[in-house]
Design a protein around this motif. Structure first.
Motif, short mmCIF file in Angstrom:
data_model
loop_
_atom_site.label_atom_id
_atom_site.label_comp_id
_atom_site.label_asym_id
_atom_site.label_seq_id
_atom_site.Cartn_x
_atom_site.Cartn_y
_atom_site.Cartn_z
N ASN A 34 -51.39 -1.68 75.51
CA ASN A 34 -51.02 -2.28 74.22
C ASN A 34 -50.40 -1.24 73.30
N ALA A 38 -46.63 -1.15 71.72
CA ALA A 38 -46.40 -1.07 70.28
C ALA A 38 -45.52 0.13 69.93
N ASP A 59 -53.73 4.62 68.23
CA ASP A 59 -52.31 4.85 68.46
C ASP A 59 -51.54 4.95 67.15
N SER A 72 -54.34 -11.86 67.16
CA SER A 72 -54.32 -11.11 68.43
C SER A 72 -55.64 -11.22 69.17
N THR A 78 -49.84 -13.81 72.03
CA THR A 78 -49.05 -12.63 72.37
C THR A 78 -47.78 -12.61 71.56
N SER A 79 -47.28 -11.41 71.30
CA SER A 79 -46.00 -11.29 70.62
C SER A 79 -44.92 -10.96 71.65
N LYS A 80 -45.31 -10.93 72.94
CA LYS A 80 -44.40 -10.32 73.92
C LYS A 80 -43.54 -11.32 74.68
N PHE A 95 -48.35 -9.38 78.48
CA PHE A 95 -47.59 -10.63 78.31
C PHE A 95 -48.50 -11.84 78.38
N ARG A 96 -49.75 -11.65 78.85
CA ARG A 96 -50.61 -12.81 79.04
C ARG A 96 -51.46 -13.13 77.81
N GLY A 97 -51.49 -12.19 76.86
CA GLY A 97 -52.24 -12.45 75.64
C GLY A 97 -53.72 -12.67 75.85
N ALA A 99 -55.93 -9.80 76.83
CA ALA A 99 -56.74 -8.59 76.90
C ALA A 99 -57.68 -8.46 75.72
N LEU A 100 -57.13 -8.50 74.53
CA LEU A 100 -57.99 -8.27 73.36
C LEU A 100 -59.09 -9.32 73.28
P1 ADP Z 1 -50.71 -8.99 75.45
O1 ADP Z 1 -50.64 -7.51 75.48
O2 ADP Z 1 -50.66 -9.58 76.82
O3 ADP Z 1 -49.71 -9.60 74.53
P2 ADP Z 1 -53.27 -8.60 74.20
O4 ADP Z 1 -54.45 -9.47 74.09
O5 ADP Z 1 -53.44 -7.31 74.88
O6 ADP Z 1 -52.14 -9.44 74.91
O7 ADP Z 1 -52.69 -8.35 72.75
C1 ADP Z 1 -52.34 -9.46 71.95
C2 ADP Z 1 -51.30 -9.08 70.93
O8 ADP Z 1 -51.86 -8.20 69.98
C3 ADP Z 1 -50.12 -8.34 71.51
O9 ADP Z 1 -49.13 -9.21 71.98
C4 ADP Z 1 -49.63 -7.52 70.30
O10 ADP Z 1 -48.77 -8.27 69.51
C5 ADP Z 1 -50.91 -7.27 69.54
N1 ADP Z 1 -51.44 -5.92 69.78
C6 ADP Z 1 -52.45 -5.61 70.61
N2 ADP Z 1 -52.70 -4.28 70.59
C7 ADP Z 1 -51.82 -3.75 69.71
C8 ADP Z 1 -51.57 -2.40 69.26
N3 ADP Z 1 -52.27 -1.35 69.71
N4 ADP Z 1 -50.59 -2.23 68.35
C9 ADP Z 1 -49.88 -3.27 67.87
N5 ADP Z 1 -50.07 -4.54 68.26
C10 ADP Z 1 -51.03 -4.80 69.17
#
Ligand code: ADP
Ligand code: MG
Length: 570
Positions: A34, A38, A59, A72, A78-80, A95-97, A99-100
Motif C-alpha cells: 500500500n 501511494a 510511509d 479504506s 479501493t482507489s486503484k 486492487f482488491r480493496g 487488505a486493510l
Molecule cells: P487495495 O490496496 O487493494 O486498494 P487496501 O485495503 O489495501 O486495498 O487499501 C484500500 C485503499 O486505502 C487503497 O486503495 C488506498 O486508496 C488506501 N490506502 C491504503 N493504504 C494507504 C497508504 N499507505 N497510503 C495512502 N493510501 C492508502
C-alpha cells in the motif's frame, strides 16, 4: 427456517481475512505494498514479538483524507481500479480493496494519515473490525498503520503461528523481495527497536542484491536479460556452485510483484539441469515483465499467484535467457572486486582472448555476457605439473594454479558429447561378436519390450527371444570394456521408474549421465602430460565446463593473489 442461512457479517469478515492475512509477514506485505502504491520514497517497518504483538508501517506517500481513510477500512474499497477492464491493466500492487479491512478484522488497528496539502491529519482506531473512533490530529504527511495483537480474536490462527524467530525471518524475506524489486524506495526494518535491515535508495537494482542477499551471494550472481515479443526477462542467476537445499533462493517477480509460481521456478530449475546436484535448488532473481493484459494477477486474495495467458512462451523465454548466461560460464572468470566481494584478480580459463567472454570492469556491465561460444584452441598457457593421488590434475599458468578433478572433468566432457550425439540420433555402438543372453524378471522384460527403440538409441540393440529372454547384440561404444551389461541393468531399472507422462527428452538425461559416469576416467588412475593437456582442452571446449553432471566442480582455481595472501605476502 431452512437449514441454509446467511452468515453474520463478523464471520464473513473473518473468513475473508483468513485468506489475505495468514501470518505477520502477510500484514507487512500488504501494508508495504500500500505504501508503494501511494508513491512513497521511504517506508519504515517496525515490529515487536515477531510481528504478533506489534507491526507499524510508516510511509511518506500521498496519504488519505479523513473520509478516504474511513472508507479504506471497509471491505472492497479501493482507489486503484474502477471498472472490470481495469482488472486487466493493473499497474499497482493492490486492487482488491481487502487488505486493510482484513487486517482490521483480526487485530487492533490504528491509522494515522495526512493527505498531501492538508493542514491536519486524522487518527482512526479499530478493534476486531469495529470502529472505536476517529479524531483530527497533527501528523506528518503520509500514512502510518499500526497493527497490535494480530489474531487476538482468532485463537485458531494464533495457534498456527511459529516462533518469534520464524515469523521474523518471514517478514525479513518479504521485505527483501519487495526491496529487490523497488530499488528507488528506501526501506527500513526494525525489530524491538533494533535495525535489522536497511535498504537505501539505489539507482542500480544490482546494488540491492548485496543488501538483500548478502555480499557472498551477490558476488556470485550474474546478469541476464532478453526480450521476446512483449515479454522481457531479466535478472541475476548464481554460479551453479552456489545451490540450496530448498527453493528459498529463488526470487521471482512478475511486473515487479513478488510471486510464487511453479512455471517460473520450473523454468529456472530447468536452466540449471545437469549443472547442480539432484534435489538442490539454484539461487536466482528473475524479473518477468509483460503487458498487464497478458497476466492475471487476480488468482488469489494474497496475490502470490499469477496466470500467464501464454505460459509456454514465458517458460521458453526464461529458459533461453538464463541458459544464455549460464552457457557463458562467467563464474569461471572471477568478477572484478567491484561490489564489495573480495578483490580477486581475473583468472582466465581462456587466456588467448578467444575465450568465452571478456568482461569490462564496471558492474553490472561486468556481468553482461557478450558473444556466443566460439571454438577454442587448447591453451598452452596451462602447463601440466602432475597428478595428486592419481585423481587431481594440477596445472600452472602465469595467473596461478589450476586443479582439475579428472573424473568429474571427463564426466562433463562425455555428457556433452553424448548429448550432442543423442540429439542427432543414436549413440555410437559396438556390435558384440557373440551376442549376450539376458534373462529378466517378467516386469522388466515388459519394460524392455516397450523400450527396444529407446535402448537401441542408447547403443544397446536387443532382440527378444522367448518371453523373458533377449539377445544383446551391441553395446554403446563408450562403455566398451566398462561392464556394459551392468549399466544396461541399471538403465532398465531407471526406465521402470519413468512415469506414464514423463517428459521423454528429460527422461533420457539420467541414462546419459549414467553412461558418462561409467565411461569416464575414474579416480586413482595414473595420467601423463599429453592426456592431461588434452583433457583440459576438451574441458575448455565444453558448454558448461565448470561442473560435472552431478553438480560437483570440475576445476578449482587458486589465483596468484590468493597464493600471495596465503603466504602472507599481502
Ligand atoms: P487495495 O490496496 O487493494 O486498494 P487496501 O485495503 O489495501 O486495498 O487499501 C484500500 C485503499 O486505502 C487503497 O486503495 C488506498 O486508496 C488506501 N490506502 C491504503 N493504504 C494507504 C497508504 N499507505 N497510503 C495512502 N493510501 C492508502
Ligand atoms: Mg492494498
Amino acid at each position: 427456517m431452512g437449514k441454509i442461512k446467511s452468515l453474520p457479517p463478523e464471520i464473513i469478515a473473518k473468513i475473508a481475512a483468513g485468506e489475505v492475512v495468514e501470518r505477520p509477514a502477510s500484514v507487512v506485505k500488504e501494508l508495504v505494498e500500500n505504501a508503494l502504491d501511494a508513491g512513497s520514497r521511504s517506508v519504515k517497518v517496525e515490529v515487536q514479538g515477531g510481528g504478533r504483538k506489534f507491526i507499524r508501517v510508516i510511509d511518506d506517500g500521498e496519504g488519505m483524507t479523513p473520509e478516504e481513510a474511513l472508507l479504506s477500512l471497509q471491505r472492497y474499497t479501493t482507489s486503484k481500479i474502477d471498472t472490470l477492464e481495469d482488472l486487466f491493466a493493473i499497474q499497482t500492487f493492490g486492487f482488491r480493496g481487502e487488505a486493510l479491512s482484513s487486517v482490521a478484522a483480526v487485530s487492533r488497528l490504528k491509522i494515522i494519515t495526512r493527505k498531501d496539502g492538508q493542514v491536519s491529519g486524522v487518527e482512526i482506531k479499530m478493534e476486531g473490525g469495529t470502529l472505536l473512533g476517529s479524531e483530527e490530529t497533527g501528523c506528518p504527511p503520509g500514512t502510518s498503520v499500526e497493527v497490535r495483537d494480530l489474531f487476538f480474536n482468532v485463537p485458531a490462527r494464533l495457534k498456527f503461528l511459529k516462533t518469534v524467530g520464524t515469523e521474523l525471518s518471514q517478514i525479513g524475506e518479504v521485505m527483501a523481495k519487495i526491496a529487490l524489486a523497488n530499488p528507488q524506495t528506501q526501506f527500513e526494518l526494525f525489530h524491538e527497536g533494533k535495525l535489522l535491515a536497511h535498504y537505501p535508495v539505489r539507482d542500480d537494482p544490482a546494488s540491492r542484491i548485496v543488501e538483500a542477499l548478502g555480499k557472498e551471494v551477490a558476488g556470485k550472481m550474474y546478469f541476464f536479460e532478453s526480450r521476446n515479443g512483449g515479454v522481457k526477462v531479466s535478472g541475476y542467476a548464481a554460479d551453479p556452485g552456489l545451490n540450496r537445499p530448498n527453493g528459498r533462493g529463488l526470487h521471482l517477480f512478475v511486473n515487479r510483484r513478488p510471486v510464487r509460481d511453479r512455471l517460473l521456478s520450473h523454468a529456472v530449475m530447468e536452466s540449471y539441469r545437469n549443472l547442480i546436484p539432484k534435489d538442490r535448488y539454484p539461487v536466482a532473481l528473475l524479473f518477468v515483465e509483460l503487458p498487464p493484459s497478458e497476466v492475471d494477477v487476480n488468482v488469489h486474495p494474497s496475490k502470490w499467484e499469477v496466470k500467464f495467458s501464454d505460459s509456454e512462451s514465458v517458460h521458453r523465454s526464461v529458459i533461453r535467457s538464463v541458459r544464455g548466461m549460464l552457457e557463458k560460464t562467467p563464474w569461471l572468470k572471477e568478477p572484478p572486486g567491484q561490489r564489495g566481494n573480495e578483490l580477486r584478480e581475473s583468472f582466465d580459463l581462456y587466456p588467448h582472448g578467444e575465450g568465452k567472454t571478456s568482461f569490462p570492469v564496471s558492474w553490472p556491465q561486468a556481468f553482461r555476457v557478450e558473444s556466443g561460444t566460439a571454438a577454442r584452441e587448447p591453451s598452452s598457457t596451462f602447463s601440466f605439473l602432475g597428478q595428486i593421488q592419481q585423481t587431481y590434475l594440477t596445472f600452472s599458468s602465469p595467473e596461478g594454479l589450476l586443479l582439475v578433478d579428472q573424473h568429474a572433468a571427463h564426466e562433463r566432457i562425455l555428457l556433452e558429447k553424448l548429448l550432442t550425439r543423442f540429439s542427432q540420433g543414436a549413440l555410437p555402438k559396438q556390435p558384440l561378436l557373440l551376442p549376450e543372453v539376458m534373462d529378466l524378471p517378467a516386469e522388466e522384460a515388459k519394460i524392455v519390450e516397450d523400450h527396444l527403440a529407446d535402448l537401441a538409441r542408447m547403443g544397446f540393440e536387443m532382440e527378444p527371444s522367448g518371453r523373458r529372454t533377449f539377445w544383446v547384440k551391441s553395446t554403446p561404444e563408450i562403455l566398451a570394456d566398462r561392464e556394459p551389461m551392468k549399466t544396461l541393468k541399471e538403465m532398465i531399472k531407471e526406465i521402470s521408474s519413468w512415469g506414464r507422462d514423463a517428459d521423454l527428452q528429460r527422461s533420457f538425461d539420467p541414462l546419459l549421465k549414467m553412461m558418462a559416469c561409467r565411461g569416464a576416467i575414474q579416480a586413482y588412475r595414473p595420467m601423463g602430460r599429453e592426456e592431461a593437456q588434452s583433457l583440459l582442452a576438451d574441458l575448455q571446449n565444453c558448454t558448461y565446463p565448470s561442473h560435472c553432471p552431478h553438480g560437483r566442480p570440475t576445476l578449482i582455481k587458486i589465483t596468484l593473489t590468493e597464493l600471495e595472501k596465503m603466504f602472507g605476502r599481502r
